[in-house]
Scaffold this motif. Structure first.
Motif, PDB file in Angstrom:
ATOM      1  N   THR A  78     -38.709  96.057   5.616  1.00 22.86           N
ATOM      2  CA  THR A  78     -38.925  97.252   5.062  1.00 22.86           C
ATOM      3  C   THR A  78     -39.444  97.488   3.852  1.00 22.86           C
ATOM      4  O   THR A  78     -39.751  98.474   3.282  1.00 22.86           O
ATOM      5  N   GLY A  79     -39.600  96.181   3.162  1.00 22.12           N
ATOM      6  CA  GLY A  79     -40.116  96.294   1.674  1.00 22.12           C
ATOM      7  C   GLY A  79     -39.420  96.853   0.873  1.00 22.12           C
ATOM      8  O   GLY A  79     -39.535  96.854  -0.327  1.00 22.12           O
ATOM      9  N   LYS A  80     -38.054  96.957   1.212  1.00 21.59           N
ATOM     10  CA  LYS A  80     -36.906  97.848   0.066  1.00 21.59           C
ATOM     11  C   LYS A  80     -36.092  96.612  -0.482  1.00 21.59           C
ATOM     12  O   LYS A  80     -36.050  95.568   0.186  1.00 21.59           O
ATOM     13  N   ALA A  81     -35.871  96.826  -1.755  1.00 21.82           N
ATOM     14  CA  ALA A  81     -35.132  95.897  -2.671  1.00 21.82           C
ATOM     15  C   ALA A  81     -33.660  95.784  -2.218  1.00 21.82           C
ATOM     16  O   ALA A  81     -32.919  96.888  -1.680  1.00 21.82           O
ATOM     17  N   VAL A  82     -33.114  94.686  -1.611  1.00 20.96           N
ATOM     18  CA  VAL A  82     -31.735  94.645  -1.264  1.00 20.96           C
ATOM     19  C   VAL A  82     -30.768  93.980  -2.100  1.00 20.96           C
ATOM     20  O   VAL A  82     -29.410  93.918  -1.605  1.00 20.96           O
ATOM     21  N   ASP A  83     -31.193  93.171  -3.084  1.00 19.37           N
ATOM     22  CA  ASP A  83     -30.321  92.486  -3.836  1.00 19.37           C
ATOM     23  C   ASP A  83     -31.209  92.036  -5.233  1.00 19.37           C
ATOM     24  O   ASP A  83     -32.341  92.093  -5.115  1.00 19.37           O
ATOM     25  N   GLY A  84     -30.431  91.552  -6.124  1.00 18.43           N
ATOM     26  CA  GLY A  84     -30.946  91.239  -7.400  1.00 18.43           C
ATOM     27  C   GLY A  84     -29.970  90.482  -8.353  1.00 18.43           C
ATOM     28  O   GLY A  84     -28.750  90.825  -8.117  1.00 18.43           O
ATOM     29  N   THR A  85     -30.469  89.646  -9.199  1.00 17.26           N
ATOM     30  CA  THR A  85     -29.552  89.086 -10.386  1.00 17.26           C
ATOM     31  C   THR A  85     -30.345  88.679 -11.460  1.00 17.26           C
ATOM     32  O   THR A  85     -31.688  89.000 -11.779  1.00 17.26           O
ATOM     33  N   VAL A  86     -29.623  88.048 -12.359  1.00 18.18           N
ATOM     34  CA  VAL A  86     -30.242  87.566 -13.854  1.00 18.18           C
ATOM     35  C   VAL A  86     -30.029  86.131 -13.917  1.00 18.18           C
ATOM     36  O   VAL A  86     -28.993  85.723 -13.649  1.00 18.18           O
ATOM     37  N   ALA A  87     -30.999  85.480 -14.271  1.00 17.44           N
ATOM     38  CA  ALA A  87     -30.740  83.974 -14.555  1.00 17.44           C
ATOM     39  C   ALA A  87     -29.754  83.970 -15.776  1.00 17.44           C
ATOM     40  O   ALA A  87     -29.953  84.513 -16.629  1.00 17.44           O
ATOM     41  N   ASP A  88     -28.980  82.638 -15.571  1.00 13.29           N
ATOM     42  CA  ASP A  88     -28.277  82.233 -16.898  1.00 13.29           C
ATOM     43  C   ASP A  88     -28.986  81.924 -18.040  1.00 13.29           C
ATOM     44  O   ASP A  88     -30.284  81.658 -17.898  1.00 13.29           O
ATOM     45  N   ASP A  89     -28.408  81.210 -18.835  1.00 14.39           N
ATOM     46  CA  ASP A  89     -29.106  80.540 -20.137  1.00 14.39           C
ATOM     47  C   ASP A  89     -29.841  79.135 -19.854  1.00 14.39           C
ATOM     48  O   ASP A  89     -30.362  78.460 -20.706  1.00 14.39           O
ATOM     49  N   LYS A  90     -29.257  78.575 -18.627  1.00 11.73           N
ATOM     50  CA  LYS A  90     -29.973  77.498 -18.231  1.00 11.73           C
ATOM     51  C   LYS A  90     -31.058  77.653 -17.150  1.00 11.73           C
ATOM     52  O   LYS A  90     -31.652  76.698 -16.562  1.00 11.73           O
ATOM     53  N   GLY A  91     -31.346  79.165 -16.881  1.00 13.79           N
ATOM     54  CA  GLY A  91     -32.546  79.407 -15.893  1.00 13.79           C
ATOM     55  C   GLY A  91     -31.937  79.678 -14.573  1.00 13.79           C
ATOM     56  O   GLY A  91     -32.608  79.740 -13.614  1.00 13.79           O
ATOM     57  N   LYS A  92     -30.717  79.362 -14.058  1.00 17.41           N
ATOM     58  CA  LYS A  92     -30.225  79.010 -12.792  1.00 17.41           C
ATOM     59  C   LYS A  92     -29.599  80.475 -12.321  1.00 17.41           C
ATOM     60  O   LYS A  92     -29.282  81.454 -12.952  1.00 17.41           O
ATOM     61  N   PHE A  93     -29.810  80.861 -11.134  1.00 18.65           N
ATOM     62  CA  PHE A  93     -29.656  82.070 -10.388  1.00 18.65           C
ATOM     63  C   PHE A  93     -29.154  81.958  -9.099  1.00 18.65           C
ATOM     64  O   PHE A  93     -29.368  80.780  -8.471  1.00 18.65           O
ATOM     65  N   THR A  94     -28.206  82.764  -8.616  1.00 19.49           N
ATOM     66  CA  THR A  94     -27.706  82.830  -7.277  1.00 19.49           C
ATOM     67  C   THR A  94     -27.489  83.883  -6.610  1.00 19.49           C
ATOM     68  O   THR A  94     -27.274  85.113  -7.308  1.00 19.49           O
ATOM     69  N   LEU A  95     -28.056  84.147  -5.314  1.00 17.66           N
ATOM     70  CA  LEU A  95     -28.050  85.488  -4.510  1.00 17.66           C
ATOM     71  C   LEU A  95     -27.093  85.180  -3.642  1.00 17.66           C
ATOM     72  O   LEU A  95     -27.428  83.996  -2.490  1.00 17.66           O
ATOM     73  N   ALA A  96     -25.802  85.436  -3.549  1.00 17.33           N
ATOM     74  CA  ALA A  96     -25.030  85.255  -2.580  1.00 17.33           C
ATOM     75  C   ALA A  96     -24.433  86.565  -1.416  1.00 17.33           C
ATOM     76  O   ALA A  96     -24.913  87.507  -1.821  1.00 17.33           O
ATOM     77  N   LYS A  97     -23.583  86.181  -0.419  1.00 11.30           N
ATOM     78  CA  LYS A  97     -23.279  87.142   0.532  1.00 11.30           C
ATOM     79  C   LYS A  97     -24.394  87.879   1.122  1.00 11.30           C
ATOM     80  O   LYS A  97     -24.569  88.985   1.155  1.00 11.30           O
ATOM     81  N   LEU A  98     -25.670  87.163   1.463  1.00 11.95           N
ATOM     82  CA  LEU A  98     -26.635  87.585   2.229  1.00 11.95           C
ATOM     83  C   LEU A  98     -26.468  87.749   3.587  1.00 11.95           C
ATOM     84  O   LEU A  98     -25.993  86.874   4.307  1.00 11.95           O
ATOM     85  N   VAL A  99     -27.009  88.838   4.288  1.00 13.29           N
ATOM     86  CA  VAL A  99     -27.246  88.885   5.532  1.00 13.29           C
ATOM     87  C   VAL A  99     -28.334  88.147   6.096  1.00 13.29           C
ATOM     88  O   VAL A  99     -29.386  87.941   5.523  1.00 13.29           O
ATOM     89  N   ALA A 100     -27.878  87.444   7.245  1.00 15.95           N
ATOM     90  CA  ALA A 100     -29.136  86.651   7.825  1.00 15.95           C
ATOM     91  C   ALA A 100     -30.499  87.566   8.064  1.00 15.95           C
ATOM     92  O   ALA A 100     -30.391  88.603   8.407  1.00 15.95           O
ATOM     93  N   GLY A 101     -31.734  86.986   7.691  1.00 18.19           N
ATOM     94  CA  GLY A 101     -33.163  87.799   8.080  1.00 18.19           C
ATOM     95  C   GLY A 101     -34.146  87.035   7.154  1.00 18.19           C
ATOM     96  O   GLY A 101     -33.748  86.007   6.682  1.00 18.19           O
TER      97      GLY A 101
END
Length: 857
Positions: A78-101
């Motif tokens: 679809t090209g639509k944004a479905v989730d987003g986050t911001v990296a922490d002070d160590k540059g690490k990020f996590t996107l959780a609870k994602l639907v398969a796809g």
């Protein structure tokens, strides 16, 4: 005194309790604010899965974590944004609870090129680790940044006017005085004394910080700030309750150039001319969370010539004395400012800032005065007087500031400041007879120490989306010491202390406890209201060695402020009211008997009380295509006004003595108008006009102890214009002119003056170097300031001729390689806006012992 200090501290403790309560009430947490959820995330009702994507974002050049990088997840179908986050002070990020796809990730941050990772497929229960993701920098060096068009020279906000001084090509090699002359609403005379709408009772801050040297003399403090290091000048005409209540005319905040660049940077600025030379070195270094700055600026002035003519007559005990005086003088001086700073990010939402600044002023003035006295039209005295005056000072300011940001617009800060100025103001005089022989000597020794310690805390938080509340508290512990002696002697032998109160010491303690609250509300129709209330209590303990306690009582003042603004069809209206208090400064309090020119003697008054001013203003501004127009109508009423009052001396024939007094009431009503035309993206033209009517009146104590009523009224008019143009291949030109009309004083009128300058600049090596040439007042040899003072007991006509034709050549060089980073919000610093400067207060002949009472050079 101990109980007074305890009361000040108690107010601070009370505010700390309030702040803690507010933290609980508004739910402040220790972590950074979380971004709003995108569609398909935990913030909405979309179905959730069990897949997860993780990774680390680093700088490809130095393999360092990119803190707070933005990560956006898109559905490939679809090209639509479905989730987003911001990296922490160590540059690490996590996107959780994602639907398969199938997904696509976009990673971005200021100063880096965005990176897209395509064709990511996840299944339920899977954790996809993307590992280390390297972002390339988008800006390699400062020289590669290309700016098109021109930023607005003037910006208008609800309570202030902002002048973008970094566009001034004429300021190279000058000081802050040269910049402030071009700021609308401000008037700067040829000695550097600044007034706002005709009022010299203003506060000057440097990067939101005060300095004890400003409390002694605004004009001298401005000479220590290099013009080419000034980014903007904020003219705060209607200060909110957050600012100290001091400064009846308003506040001037000088913002110097800063950067948030990684790497090492060094700027060299130099200038040489027929009346002055300068050299400045400023360096910055930043790596990771820490930043360092170090800099120095020195300026020497020379070939400054002044000639004066003075006629003054007085009547004492039915004897008429006429004084005629002519003088030649020249001066030279060295001014410098050196600073070092450090800032460190304790965490992603906490920062610590510390700094130290040292300023030095060595100013020397030599004068040759020929004085003739006529008693009842018969010459009774003639004498030559050679005077060597030294005005020396050293100032140190040290600050440590802490800032905790809980979420956007919600923050808490603690600020501290220690400031100390050691000031020496001495003169030596040789008295020469008409036959050319030495007949006597005189000397004045005056040493002053002004020191203060300030502790301040502030808290602000938003309420809903359209409201904000601020409150805080502040304590200032100030001490002023002044030792003074006036000595006389014959042609030989030792000098001895003169009599009649010409020796002594002043000890002045002034402690201030303050608290404030401010509230801002914006309606749906874009009306903006900002109101506040501030209370300040001043504790004073003043004494002199010879008289003991002076009995200057404590006092408290409640200071309200209201500002409102609204834009209708491109036209902005502003309405403001505020009350200000003006405490006397060091030079007004100092009881030193300054007789560098014995025909114009100045002396301070340690028993001065503060003045209170009510200010009203209505402003209108509009942008019409490429033209910006601003007009402000204002009025102010000052009670207990502090001005300088002159009277004939009781003991010295033909002499006039000037002393500061609280005279009564002062009114001023007028308008300021400013027009700026951006003819093209490379050419700007501006015109400004200041005009107001003033009335001064009050009870004045005379030499016999009796009081009399003095009144003076009149108009004050000033204005100017500037034009600036940029051409191809790094060429630029600028011209500026200013005229000041006569200034109404309590006992007469001070003459006007004019100032103009033209300059050209050529930039080289991709703007890493530049060469400039500027000429000042080149069409005439000198300016004459004609001042007339009068009263029932004396009349004075004073002509001061200033030779300020000048030319200067400037050169700048930028060294170092830097990369851009995201701007970091630093801890705010203490603002002490609470002491009146010694800029001539509008009463009588200007101070400083120059020939004929001439303004200081």
């Amino acid at each position: 005194m101990e109980s007074k200090r305890l009361l000040s501290i108690a107010l601070l403790l009370l505010l700390t309790i309030i702040t803690t309560t507010a933290q609980a009430q508004f739910g402040m947490g220790g972590g950074a604010a979380q971004p709003k959820a995108l569609p398909g995330t935990a913030g909405d009702n979309s179905p959730k899965g069990t897949a997860k994507i993780t990774g680390y974002v680093v700088d490809s050049a130095i393999t360092k974590a990119v803190e707070f990088a933005s990560i956006a997840l898109y559905n490939r179908a679809t090209g639509k944004a479905v989730d987003g986050t911001v990296a922490d002070d160590k540059g690490k990020f996590t996107l959780a609870k994602l639907v398969a796809g199938n997904y696509r990730i976009l990673i971005s941050f200021v100063g880096f090129r965005s990176k897209t990772i395509d064709s990511l497929t996840v299944t339920n229960g899977q954790t996809l680790d993307l590992g280390v993701i390297k972002l390339p920098t988008s800006v390699k060096t400062l020289a590669e940044v290309t700016v098109t068009g021109q930023a607005a020279i003037i910006e208008e906000k609800v309570d202030r006017l902002v002048y973008n001084a970094d566009k001034d090509i004429l300021a190279k090699g000058g000081d802050a005085t040269d910049v402030l002359r071009k700021v609308p609403l401000l008037t700067v005379d040829l000695d550097g004394n600044v007034s706002l709408r005709g009022n010299q009772n203003i506060r000057v801050l440097i990067n939101n910080k005060p300095s004890t040297i400003v409390a002694s003399s605004v004009a001298d403090a401005l000479k220590q700030i290099p013009a080419d290091q000034i980014k903007t000048v904020e003219v705060i005409t209607s200060p909110s309750a957050k600012y100290d209540a001091e400064g009846s005319g308003g506040i001037i905040n000088i913002i110097t150039k800063k950067n948030s660049l990684q790497g090492l940077n060094l700027n060299i600025d130099s200038g040489v001319g027929n009346r002055g030379s300068s050299l400045a070195l400023n360096g910055t270094y930043r790596k990771g969370k820490a930043g360092f700055t170090i800099g120095g600026f020195g300026r020497g002035i020379y070939n400054t010539i002044t000639r004066t003519n003075l006629d003054q007559s007085s009547v004492v005990n039915n004897v008429t004395t006429l004084t005629r005086q002519g003088g030649d003088g020249h001066s030279q001086g060295l001014f410098g400012q050196y600073n070092a700073g450090f800032d460190y990010d304790l965490a992603k939402n906490q920062s610590l800032t510390a700094g130290v600044r040292y300023g030095v002023r060595n100013f020397v003035n030599q004068q040759n005065l020929l004085t003739q006295l006529f008693t009842n039209n018969v010459q009774s005295f003639a004498q030559n007087r050679y005077v060597d005056t030294k005005n020396l000072s050293g100032t140190v300011d040290m600050n440590v500031d802490y800032l905790h940001t809980f979420k956007p617009q919600q923050e808490w800060s603690i600020s501290t400041l220690y400031s100390r100025t050691d000031l020496t103001n001495n003169f030596n005089a040789d008295l020469i007879s008409s036959a050319g022989t030495l007949t006597g000597r005189q000397q004045n020794l005056n040493k002053n120490v002004n020191q203060e310690f300030t502790l301040q805390t502030d808290y602000q938080t938003p309420i809903k989306k359209n409201q904000q509340i601020e409150f805080g508290a502040k304590a200032i512990f100030r001490e002023v010491n002044s030792d003074y002696r006036y000595l006389i002697g014959g042609s030989t032998g030792e000098l001895v202390t003169a009599q009649n109160g010409t020796q002594g010491a002043l000890l002045y303690h002034q402690n201030i406890a303050a608290t404030y609250t401010s509230y801002t509300y914006t309606t749906k129709k874009r009306y903006t209201f900002k109101g506040g209330l501030r209370y300040e209590h001043t504790f004073i303990d003043a004494s002199t060695a010879e008289k003991g306690s002076l009995g200057v009582g404590d006092y408290g003042v409640l200071v309200p402020s209201v500002n409102a603004s609204k834009t209708f069809s491109g036209t902005t209206f502003k309405l403001g009211f505020n009350r200000r208090i003006q405490r006397p400064g060091l030079q007004q309090l100092n009881p030193n008997f300054n007789a560098a020119n014995p025909q114009n003697i100045t002396i301070g008054n340690p028993q001065l009380r503060p003045e209170l001013t009510n200010n009203f203003e209505l402003g209108v501004s509009r942008t019409i295509k490429k033209t910006f127009v601003n007009a402000t109508f204002f009025g102010r009423v000052t009670n207990n006004a502090i001005v300088q009052v002159s009277r004939p001396s009781d003991s010295l024939a033909g002499a006039i003595v000037s002393q500061y007094q609280n005279i009564g009431r002062q009114y001023a009503y007028g308008t300021n108008a400013f027009i700026n035309v951006a003819a093209t993206s490379k050419i700007n033209v501006g015109v400004f006009l200041n005009a107001f009517y003033t009335s001064l009146s009050g009870q004045v104590t005379g030499r016999d102890g009796l009081t009399s009523e003095l009144t003076n009224t009149g108009f004050n008019v000033s204005g100017g214009s500037f034009v600036q143009a940029q051409f191809k291949h790094g060429w630029g030109v600028q011209a500026f002119g200013f005229m000041q009309g006569n200034t109404i004083q309590l006992q007469g009128t001070q003459g006007g003056f004019a100032f103009y300058t033209v300059g050209v600049k050529k930039e080289f090596a991709n703007k890493k170097a530049s060469l400039g040439l500027a000429a000042e007042n080149f069409l005439q040899e000198r300016f004459n300031i004609h001042t007339v003072l009068n009263s029932p007991l004396f009349n004075q006509v004073n002509d001061v001729y200033l030779y300020n034709r000048g030319i200067r050549l400037t050169f700048t060089l930028k060294l170092g390689k830097v990369t851009a980073e995201a701007p970091r919000k630093k801890a705010r610093s203490v603002n002490n806006d609470d002491v009146k400067s010694d800029g001539t207060g509008g009463g009588a002949a200007p101070t400083g012992g120059a020939p004929g009472g001439a303004p200081r050079q």
